[in-house]
Write a protein that holds these residues in place. Structure first.
Motif, PDB file in Angstrom:
ATOM      1  N   PRO A   2      38.096  66.264  26.724  1.00 46.96           N
ATOM      2  CA  PRO A   2      39.161  65.296  27.016  1.00 46.96           C
ATOM      3  C   PRO A   2      40.434  65.538  26.199  1.00 46.96           C
ATOM      4  O   PRO A   2      41.533  65.349  26.709  1.00 46.96           O
ATOM      5  CB  PRO A   2      38.557  63.940  26.668  1.00 46.96           C
ATOM      6  CG  PRO A   2      37.096  64.158  26.634  1.00 46.96           C
ATOM      7  CD  PRO A   2      36.868  65.597  26.321  1.00 46.96           C
ATOM      8  N   ARG A   3      40.290  65.951  24.952  1.00 49.75           N
ATOM      9  CA  ARG A   3      41.470  66.128  24.105  1.00 49.75           C
ATOM     10  C   ARG A   3      42.378  67.235  24.655  1.00 49.75           C
ATOM     11  O   ARG A   3      43.592  67.070  24.733  1.00 49.75           O
ATOM     12  CB  ARG A   3      41.034  66.453  22.684  1.00 49.75           C
ATOM     13  CG  ARG A   3      42.179  66.492  21.737  1.00 49.75           C
ATOM     14  CD  ARG A   3      41.719  66.666  20.320  1.00 49.75           C
ATOM     15  NE  ARG A   3      42.822  66.316  19.452  1.00 49.75           N
ATOM     16  CZ  ARG A   3      42.703  65.869  18.258  1.00 49.75           C
ATOM     17  NH1 ARG A   3      41.527  65.691  17.739  1.00 49.75           N
ATOM     18  NH2 ARG A   3      43.752  65.577  17.545  1.00 49.75           N
ATOM     19  N   GLN A   4      41.781  68.366  25.040  1.00 55.03           N
ATOM     20  CA  GLN A   4      42.577  69.463  25.587  1.00 55.03           C
ATOM     21  C   GLN A   4      43.182  69.072  26.936  1.00 55.03           C
ATOM     22  O   GLN A   4      44.325  69.417  27.231  1.00 55.03           O
ATOM     23  CB  GLN A   4      41.729  70.720  25.720  1.00 55.03           C
ATOM     24  CG  GLN A   4      41.333  71.302  24.381  1.00 55.03           C
ATOM     25  CD  GLN A   4      40.338  72.441  24.510  1.00 55.03           C
ATOM     26  OE1 GLN A   4      39.696  72.585  25.533  1.00 55.03           O
ATOM     27  NE2 GLN A   4      40.223  73.227  23.452  1.00 55.03           N
ATOM     28  N   SER A   5      42.417  68.363  27.739  1.00 54.82           N
ATOM     29  CA  SER A   5      42.942  67.887  29.015  1.00 54.82           C
ATOM     30  C   SER A   5      44.104  66.937  28.794  1.00 54.82           C
ATOM     31  O   SER A   5      45.096  66.957  29.538  1.00 54.82           O
ATOM     32  CB  SER A   5      41.851  67.175  29.813  1.00 54.82           C
ATOM     33  OG  SER A   5      40.784  68.043  30.070  1.00 54.82           O
ATOM     34  N   GLY A   6      44.008  66.107  27.772  1.00 52.92           N
ATOM     35  CA  GLY A   6      45.082  65.173  27.456  1.00 52.92           C
ATOM     36  C   GLY A   6      46.356  65.879  27.055  1.00 52.92           C
ATOM     37  O   GLY A   6      47.451  65.518  27.500  1.00 52.92           O
ATOM     38  N   VAL A   7      46.221  66.904  26.221  1.00 53.75           N
ATOM     39  CA  VAL A   7      47.402  67.670  25.809  1.00 53.75           C
ATOM     40  C   VAL A   7      48.031  68.355  27.016  1.00 53.75           C
ATOM     41  O   VAL A   7      49.256  68.382  27.164  1.00 53.75           O
ATOM     42  CB  VAL A   7      47.022  68.689  24.707  1.00 53.75           C
ATOM     43  CG1 VAL A   7      48.176  69.631  24.414  1.00 53.75           C
ATOM     44  CG2 VAL A   7      46.596  67.963  23.439  1.00 53.75           C
ATOM     45  N   LEU A   8      47.200  68.881  27.895  1.00 58.22           N
ATOM     46  CA  LEU A   8      47.706  69.513  29.108  1.00 58.22           C
ATOM     47  C   LEU A   8      48.449  68.498  29.981  1.00 58.22           C
ATOM     48  O   LEU A   8      49.542  68.774  30.482  1.00 58.22           O
ATOM     49  CB  LEU A   8      46.561  70.148  29.893  1.00 58.22           C
ATOM     50  CG  LEU A   8      46.943  70.823  31.209  1.00 58.22           C
ATOM     51  CD1 LEU A   8      47.853  72.024  30.944  1.00 58.22           C
ATOM     52  CD2 LEU A   8      45.707  71.249  31.962  1.00 58.22           C
ATOM     53  N   LEU A   9      47.869  67.314  30.150  1.00 61.27           N
ATOM     54  CA  LEU A   9      48.525  66.282  30.969  1.00 61.27           C
ATOM     55  C   LEU A   9      49.843  65.821  30.346  1.00 61.27           C
ATOM     56  O   LEU A   9      50.819  65.569  31.057  1.00 61.27           O
ATOM     57  CB  LEU A   9      47.590  65.095  31.172  1.00 61.27           C
ATOM     58  CG  LEU A   9      46.454  65.306  32.163  1.00 61.27           C
ATOM     59  CD1 LEU A   9      45.554  64.077  32.202  1.00 61.27           C
ATOM     60  CD2 LEU A   9      46.984  65.615  33.538  1.00 61.27           C
ATOM     61  N   VAL A  10      49.877  65.701  29.017  1.00 61.93           N
ATOM     62  CA  VAL A  10      51.129  65.330  28.347  1.00 61.93           C
ATOM     63  C   VAL A  10      52.188  66.393  28.620  1.00 61.93           C
ATOM     64  O   VAL A  10      53.334  66.074  28.958  1.00 61.93           O
ATOM     65  CB  VAL A  10      50.910  65.133  26.830  1.00 61.93           C
ATOM     66  CG1 VAL A  10      52.237  65.069  26.096  1.00 61.93           C
ATOM     67  CG2 VAL A  10      50.111  63.879  26.561  1.00 61.93           C
ATOM     68  N   SER A  11      51.810  67.660  28.488  1.00 60.64           N
ATOM     69  CA  SER A  11      52.756  68.752  28.718  1.00 60.64           C
ATOM     70  C   SER A  11      53.262  68.751  30.158  1.00 60.64           C
ATOM     71  O   SER A  11      54.473  68.891  30.399  1.00 60.64           O
ATOM     72  CB  SER A  11      52.095  70.096  28.422  1.00 60.64           C
ATOM     73  OG  SER A  11      51.648  70.138  27.094  1.00 60.64           O
ATOM     74  N   ILE A  12      52.359  68.578  31.105  1.00 62.48           N
ATOM     75  CA  ILE A  12      52.763  68.543  32.512  1.00 62.48           C
ATOM     76  C   ILE A  12      53.647  67.322  32.778  1.00 62.48           C
ATOM     77  O   ILE A  12      54.634  67.402  33.509  1.00 62.48           O
ATOM     78  CB  ILE A  12      51.530  68.565  33.432  1.00 62.48           C
ATOM     79  CG1 ILE A  12      50.813  69.909  33.305  1.00 62.48           C
ATOM     80  CG2 ILE A  12      51.928  68.322  34.891  1.00 62.48           C
ATOM     81  CD1 ILE A  12      49.465  69.956  33.996  1.00 62.48           C
ATOM     82  N   GLY A  13      53.303  66.190  32.174  1.00 58.68           N
ATOM     83  CA  GLY A  13      54.107  64.983  32.337  1.00 58.68           C
ATOM     84  C   GLY A  13      55.522  65.154  31.806  1.00 58.68           C
ATOM     85  O   GLY A  13      56.491  64.727  32.448  1.00 58.68           O
ATOM     86  N   VAL A  14      55.654  65.806  30.658  1.00 49.98           N
ATOM     87  CA  VAL A  14      56.982  66.058  30.100  1.00 49.98           C
ATOM     88  C   VAL A  14      57.766  66.994  31.024  1.00 49.98           C
ATOM     89  O   VAL A  14      58.959  66.781  31.262  1.00 49.98           O
ATOM     90  CB  VAL A  14      56.871  66.631  28.670  1.00 49.98           C
ATOM     91  CG1 VAL A  14      58.202  67.155  28.176  1.00 49.98           C
ATOM     92  CG2 VAL A  14      56.342  65.565  27.718  1.00 49.98           C
ATOM     93  N   LEU A  15      57.093  68.020  31.558  1.00 51.23           N
ATOM     94  CA  LEU A  15      57.769  68.931  32.484  1.00 51.23           C
ATOM     95  C   LEU A  15      58.234  68.215  33.752  1.00 51.23           C
ATOM     96  O   LEU A  15      59.358  68.428  34.218  1.00 51.23           O
ATOM     97  CB  LEU A  15      56.854  70.102  32.846  1.00 51.23           C
ATOM     98  CG  LEU A  15      56.682  71.159  31.771  1.00 51.23           C
ATOM     99  CD1 LEU A  15      55.657  72.202  32.210  1.00 51.23           C
ATOM    100  CD2 LEU A  15      58.004  71.827  31.448  1.00 51.23           C
ATOM    101  N   PHE A  16      57.379  67.365  34.315  1.00 47.06           N
ATOM    102  CA  PHE A  16      57.776  66.607  35.504  1.00 47.06           C
ATOM    103  C   PHE A  16      58.986  65.731  35.197  1.00 47.06           C
ATOM    104  O   PHE A  16      59.919  65.639  36.000  1.00 47.06           O
ATOM    105  CB  PHE A  16      56.609  65.731  35.995  1.00 47.06           C
ATOM    106  CG  PHE A  16      55.774  66.361  37.060  1.00 47.06           C
ATOM    107  CD1 PHE A  16      55.939  66.027  38.392  1.00 47.06           C
ATOM    108  CD2 PHE A  16      54.799  67.291  36.736  1.00 47.06           C
ATOM    109  CE1 PHE A  16      55.169  66.601  39.382  1.00 47.06           C
ATOM    110  CE2 PHE A  16      54.017  67.872  37.710  1.00 47.06           C
ATOM    111  CZ  PHE A  16      54.202  67.525  39.035  1.00 47.06           C
ATOM    112  N   THR A  17      58.972  65.082  34.045  1.00 48.50           N
ATOM    113  CA  THR A  17      60.091  64.219  33.675  1.00 48.50           C
ATOM    114  C   THR A  17      61.368  65.033  33.508  1.00 48.50           C
ATOM    115  O   THR A  17      62.437  64.638  33.997  1.00 48.50           O
ATOM    116  CB  THR A  17      59.772  63.444  32.392  1.00 48.50           C
ATOM    117  OG1 THR A  17      58.580  62.676  32.606  1.00 48.50           O
ATOM    118  CG2 THR A  17      60.894  62.507  32.001  1.00 48.50           C
TER     119      THR A  17
END
Length: 136
Positions: A2-17
């Motif tokens: 979950p931790r690595q998935s969370g970091v990935l989702l944060v990164s993707i979220g920042v890119l989308f924004t």
């Protein structure tokens, strides 16, 4: 994990924004980025720690500003929402900025740009880093 998935989702979220802002404040991209960012933070540090982080009494104003920005984006007030989010984000995560800038300065292209003679003092002043302590 979950931790690595969370970091990935944060990164993707920042890119989308970022793409949403670059594409003239595209509401859909920014909204998806916000949701991915929040989900990623929750996965990265855990639900209980995420709630504790966002809902501390001393961070109430910053949290309210951040979530009001997300709500404004979802309601269609994209520019106002992004400005509110940015204000809340800096208030919530501002204490981590010196560390983030330090790590960014070790990256190949970004590090060179952040260490440029005219850029470095400005960035140092914004994040509150003592210029004499900065490595060149």
């Amino acid at each position: 994990p979950p931790r690595q998935s969370g970091v990935l989702l944060v990164s993707i979220g920042v890119l989308f924004t970022l793409f949403g802002v670059l594409l003239f404040f595209d509401r859909g991209l920014i909204a998806i980025g916000n949701l991915l960012y929040l989900l990623g933070i929750t996965l990265a540090i855990g639900p209980a720690k995420a709630v504790n982080f966002f809902f501390q009494r001393r961070k109430a104003r910053a949290t309210a500003c951040f979530f009001a920005g997300i709500f404004a984006v979802l309601c269609g007030y994209t520019i106002i929402g992004v400005l509110l989010e940015a204000l809340g984000f800096v208030s919530l995560f501002g204490q981590f900025m010196p560390m983030v800038i330090g790590v960014a300065r070790t990256l190949p292209i970004i590090g060179t740009a952040l260490s440029a003679p005219y850029v470095a003092p400005v960035v140092d002043r914004i994040v509150g880093i003592d210029g004499s302590a900065r490595r060149v």
